[in-house]
Write a protein that holds these residues in place. Structure first.
Motif, mmCIF file in Angstrom:
data_model
loop_
_atom_site.group_PDB
_atom_site.id
_atom_site.type_symbol
_atom_site.label_atom_id
_atom_site.label_comp_id
_atom_site.label_asym_id
_atom_site.label_seq_id
_atom_site.Cartn_x
_atom_site.Cartn_y
_atom_site.Cartn_z
ATOM 1 N N ASP A 123 56.857 -15.847 22.590
ATOM 2 C CA ASP A 123 57.077 -16.035 23.584
ATOM 3 C C ASP A 123 58.280 -16.942 23.062
ATOM 4 O O ASP A 123 58.039 -18.482 23.350
ATOM 5 N N LEU A 124 59.313 -16.496 23.139
ATOM 6 C CA LEU A 124 61.048 -17.139 22.233
ATOM 7 C C LEU A 124 61.714 -17.513 23.427
ATOM 8 O O LEU A 124 62.000 -16.283 24.568
ATOM 9 N N HIS A 125 63.066 -18.459 23.629
ATOM 10 C CA HIS A 125 63.656 -18.316 24.969
ATOM 11 C C HIS A 125 64.636 -19.594 24.327
ATOM 12 O O HIS A 125 64.501 -20.551 23.947
ATOM 13 N N TYR A 126 66.302 -18.543 24.007
ATOM 14 C CA TYR A 126 66.857 -19.487 23.202
ATOM 15 C C TYR A 126 68.085 -19.476 24.744
ATOM 16 O O TYR A 126 68.480 -19.394 25.166
ATOM 17 N N THR A 127 67.979 -20.739 24.532
ATOM 18 C CA THR A 127 69.577 -21.519 25.252
ATOM 19 C C THR A 127 70.997 -21.972 23.783
ATOM 20 O O THR A 127 70.318 -22.930 23.327
ATOM 21 N N PRO A 128 72.417 -21.879 24.262
ATOM 22 C CA PRO A 128 72.998 -22.044 23.396
ATOM 23 C C PRO A 128 73.363 -23.402 24.086
ATOM 24 O O PRO A 128 73.569 -23.770 25.246
ATOM 25 N N LEU A 129 73.871 -24.034 23.201
ATOM 26 C CA LEU A 129 74.061 -25.413 23.305
ATOM 27 C C LEU A 129 75.458 -25.655 23.631
ATOM 28 O O LEU A 129 75.883 -25.969 21.799
ATOM 29 N N ARG A 130 76.666 -26.005 23.872
ATOM 30 C CA ARG A 130 77.702 -25.935 23.984
ATOM 31 C C ARG A 130 78.666 -26.998 24.419
ATOM 32 O O ARG A 130 77.792 -28.451 24.899
ATOM 33 N N ASP A 131 79.595 -27.882 24.219
ATOM 34 C CA ASP A 131 80.359 -28.914 24.083
ATOM 35 C C ASP A 131 80.934 -28.724 25.925
ATOM 36 O O ASP A 131 80.901 -27.841 25.914
ATOM 37 N N GLU A 132 81.343 -29.904 25.774
ATOM 38 C CA GLU A 132 82.036 -29.980 26.778
ATOM 39 C C GLU A 132 83.423 -28.902 27.231
ATOM 40 O O GLU A 132 84.502 -28.619 27.866
ATOM 41 N N GLY A 133 84.188 -28.660 26.192
ATOM 42 C CA GLY A 133 85.072 -27.598 25.900
ATOM 43 C C GLY A 133 84.625 -25.523 26.210
ATOM 44 O O GLY A 133 85.114 -25.135 26.303
ATOM 45 N N GLY A 134 82.755 -25.662 26.061
ATOM 46 C CA GLY A 134 82.379 -24.229 25.974
ATOM 47 C C GLY A 134 82.554 -23.725 25.276
ATOM 48 O O GLY A 134 81.771 -22.741 24.324
ATOM 49 N N ALA A 135 82.161 -24.401 23.928
ATOM 50 C CA ALA A 135 82.351 -23.843 22.334
ATOM 51 C C ALA A 135 81.119 -23.966 22.377
ATOM 52 O O ALA A 135 80.731 -25.637 22.603
ATOM 53 N N VAL A 136 80.141 -23.148 21.545
ATOM 54 C CA VAL A 136 78.976 -23.766 21.500
ATOM 55 C C VAL A 136 78.708 -24.084 20.104
ATOM 56 O O VAL A 136 79.312 -23.433 18.776
ATOM 57 N N ARG A 137 77.826 -24.921 20.162
ATOM 58 C CA ARG A 137 77.852 -25.184 18.619
ATOM 59 C C ARG A 137 76.552 -25.598 18.081
ATOM 60 O O ARG A 137 75.975 -25.713 16.752
ATOM 61 N N GLY A 138 75.609 -25.512 19.047
ATOM 62 C CA GLY A 138 74.087 -24.799 17.830
ATOM 63 C C GLY A 138 73.116 -24.288 19.546
ATOM 64 O O GLY A 138 73.985 -23.935 20.387
ATOM 65 N N VAL A 139 72.343 -24.041 18.802
ATOM 66 C CA VAL A 139 71.212 -23.221 19.359
ATOM 67 C C VAL A 139 69.962 -23.819 19.542
ATOM 68 O O VAL A 139 69.193 -24.429 18.983
ATOM 69 N N LEU A 140 69.835 -23.827 21.006
ATOM 70 C CA LEU A 140 68.085 -24.214 21.148
ATOM 71 C C LEU A 140 66.701 -23.877 21.518
ATOM 72 O O LEU A 140 67.055 -22.319 22.314
ATOM 73 N N CYS A 141 65.771 -23.382 20.292
ATOM 74 C CA CYS A 141 64.648 -22.108 20.588
ATOM 75 C C CYS A 141 63.464 -23.138 21.206
ATOM 76 O O CYS A 141 63.296 -23.986 20.525
ATOM 77 N N ALA A 142 63.270 -22.848 22.435
ATOM 78 C CA ALA A 142 61.740 -23.245 22.792
ATOM 79 C C ALA A 142 60.479 -21.925 23.152
ATOM 80 O O ALA A 142 61.262 -21.314 23.381
ATOM 81 N N MET A 143 59.290 -22.542 22.486
ATOM 82 C CA MET A 143 58.388 -21.077 22.225
ATOM 83 C C MET A 143 57.475 -21.465 22.838
ATOM 84 O O MET A 143 56.788 -22.856 22.158
ATOM 85 N N GLN A 144 56.509 -20.282 22.149
ATOM 86 C CA GLN A 144 54.399 -21.017 23.099
ATOM 87 C C GLN A 144 54.179 -20.055 22.245
ATOM 88 O O GLN A 144 55.136 -18.611 22.216
ATOM 89 N N LEU A 145 52.881 -19.920 21.903
ATOM 90 C CA LEU A 145 52.075 -18.995 21.511
ATOM 91 C C LEU A 145 52.295 -17.481 23.278
ATOM 92 O O LEU A 145 51.990 -17.908 23.876
ATOM 93 N N ALA A 146 52.585 -16.543 22.654
ATOM 94 C CA ALA A 146 52.105 -15.423 23.989
ATOM 95 C C ALA A 146 51.168 -14.774 24.703
ATOM 96 O O ALA A 146 50.217 -15.298 23.942
ATOM 97 N N GLY A 147 51.441 -15.285 26.028
ATOM 98 C CA GLY A 147 50.480 -15.185 26.437
ATOM 99 C C GLY A 147 49.482 -16.914 26.900
ATOM 100 O O GLY A 147 49.139 -17.188 27.471
ATOM 101 N N ALA A 148 50.534 -17.665 26.391
ATOM 102 C CA ALA A 148 49.309 -19.118 26.497
ATOM 103 C C ALA A 148 50.353 -20.227 27.707
ATOM 104 O O ALA A 148 51.236 -20.095 27.954
ATOM 105 N N PRO A 149 49.231 -20.638 28.703
ATOM 106 C CA PRO A 149 50.035 -21.455 29.617
ATOM 107 C C PRO A 149 50.589 -22.637 28.973
ATOM 108 O O PRO A 149 50.531 -22.844 27.787
ATOM 109 N N ALA A 150 52.140 -23.442 29.508
ATOM 110 C CA ALA A 150 52.311 -24.378 29.206
ATOM 111 C C ALA A 150 51.841 -25.587 29.263
ATOM 112 O O ALA A 150 50.667 -25.876 29.992
ATOM 113 N N PRO A 151 51.906 -26.431 28.591
ATOM 114 C CA PRO A 151 51.275 -27.268 27.911
ATOM 115 C C PRO A 151 51.123 -28.445 29.300
ATOM 116 O O PRO A 151 52.401 -28.396 30.379
ATOM 117 N N ALA A 152 50.061 -29.133 29.410
ATOM 118 C CA ALA A 152 49.622 -30.283 30.890
ATOM 119 C C ALA A 152 50.509 -31.302 30.278
ATOM 120 O O ALA A 152 51.013 -31.463 29.283
#
Length: 280
Positions: A123-152
């Motif tokens: 399971d993949l979650h992508y978030t654009p990382l914007r600077d103060e002017g709103g320009a996208v400077r990077g991309v953050l990807c958070a991920m886990q095995l499909a169907g796995a519970p979030a770590p405690a």
């Protein structure tokens, strides 16, 4: 595509960032510094592709998930091929670099693990990382095995429920994810008026608000909220430092942006300890 700098991240021993393409953290923009703090301290597997060079940053959980060897010294290079989570769908990643936050469930990622090809459903979650002017400077990807519970995570007091008020949607998402990774129950609002409506409908232990908000300021929001919820603990995030709280007519703590995750952890733990122990 140019070669990418692969930076393995961990907290001990301290990293010599000056040896990497990013340079020392004091030169980083806030839109990189806060996500890296989250990435380093979150139990979820996370990776960041940063800048036009697609500099790759990742945490221990990502390295473990991908079957990578975690180097002790940052700043090595990897082949020009994109890591799977940033190269599996060119159209999707182009949309994220264009400013879209996207999520994909159960995506098959081809990997090379233990000397052989393999495949993981993630399971993949992508978030654009914007600077103060709103320009996208990077991309953050958070991920886990499909169907796995979030770590405690370590569970804070149940009465330490937090309302986050931040008008920048990307910053609001990142702060909320960081707080959830620390174990807090979190809800959020984009402005003071929305926050007051939520405060009328429910009760919170901590108000975590930006000072500069559109319309009603964070200070005005807190002052109004305390009239109906005097037990509320107020924590501000601001560019003014902690000194301005001495001029307020109510008790509050302020953290200067950009702040470190350890500082946030300590401030919230202290605020949670002052909240009445009645379940909200």
């Amino acid at each position: 595509m140019t070669q990418q700098d692969s930076i393995s991240l961990h907290t001990l021993p301290p990293l010599d960032w000056s040896r990497t393409a990013l340079g020392p953290p004091s030169c980083w923009p806030p839109c990189l510094r806060l996500p890296v703090d989250i990435l380093l301290n979150c139990p979820l597997a996370m990776a960041i592709a940063w800048g036009p060079e697609k500099i790759l940053l990742y945490n221990r959980a990502y390295a473990s998930l991908m079957g990578m060897r975690l180097e002790s010294v940052p700043g090595g290079t990897v082949p020009i091929m994109q890591p799977p989570v940033f190269g599996w769908n060119g159209a999707a990643l182009e949309a994220v670099w264009g400013g879209a936050a996207l999520a994909y469930a159960g995506q098959a990622m081809p990997l090379w693990r233990d000397g052989a090809p393999s495949e993981l459903l993630l399971d993949l979650h992508y978030t654009p990382l914007r600077d103060e002017g709103g320009a996208v400077r990077g991309v953050l990807c958070a991920m886990q095995l499909a169907g796995a519970p979030a770590p405690a995570a370590q569970e804070p007091p149940s009465h330490a429920r937090i309302l986050v008020v931040e008008d920048n949607p990307d910053a609001r998402y990142l702060v909320c994810e960081m707080l959830r990774a620390l174990g807090y129950e979190v809800e959020s609002a984009g402005d003071g008026e929305q926050a007051l409506a939520m405060l009328r409908d429910s009760r919170y232990g901590i108000l975590f608000s930006d000072v500069s908000l559109p319309g009603m300021s964070g200070v005005e929001l807190a002052r109004t909220a305390l009239r109906s919820q005097p037990q509320l603990q107020v924590v501000f995030a601001s560019g003014y430092g902690g000194g301005f709280t001495s001029q307020l007519d109510f008790a509050a703590v302020s953290m200067q942006k950009p702040y470190e995750i350890d500082q946030l952890r300590q401030v919230l733990a202290s605020a949670a300890a002052r909240v009445p122990t009645v379940r909200l």
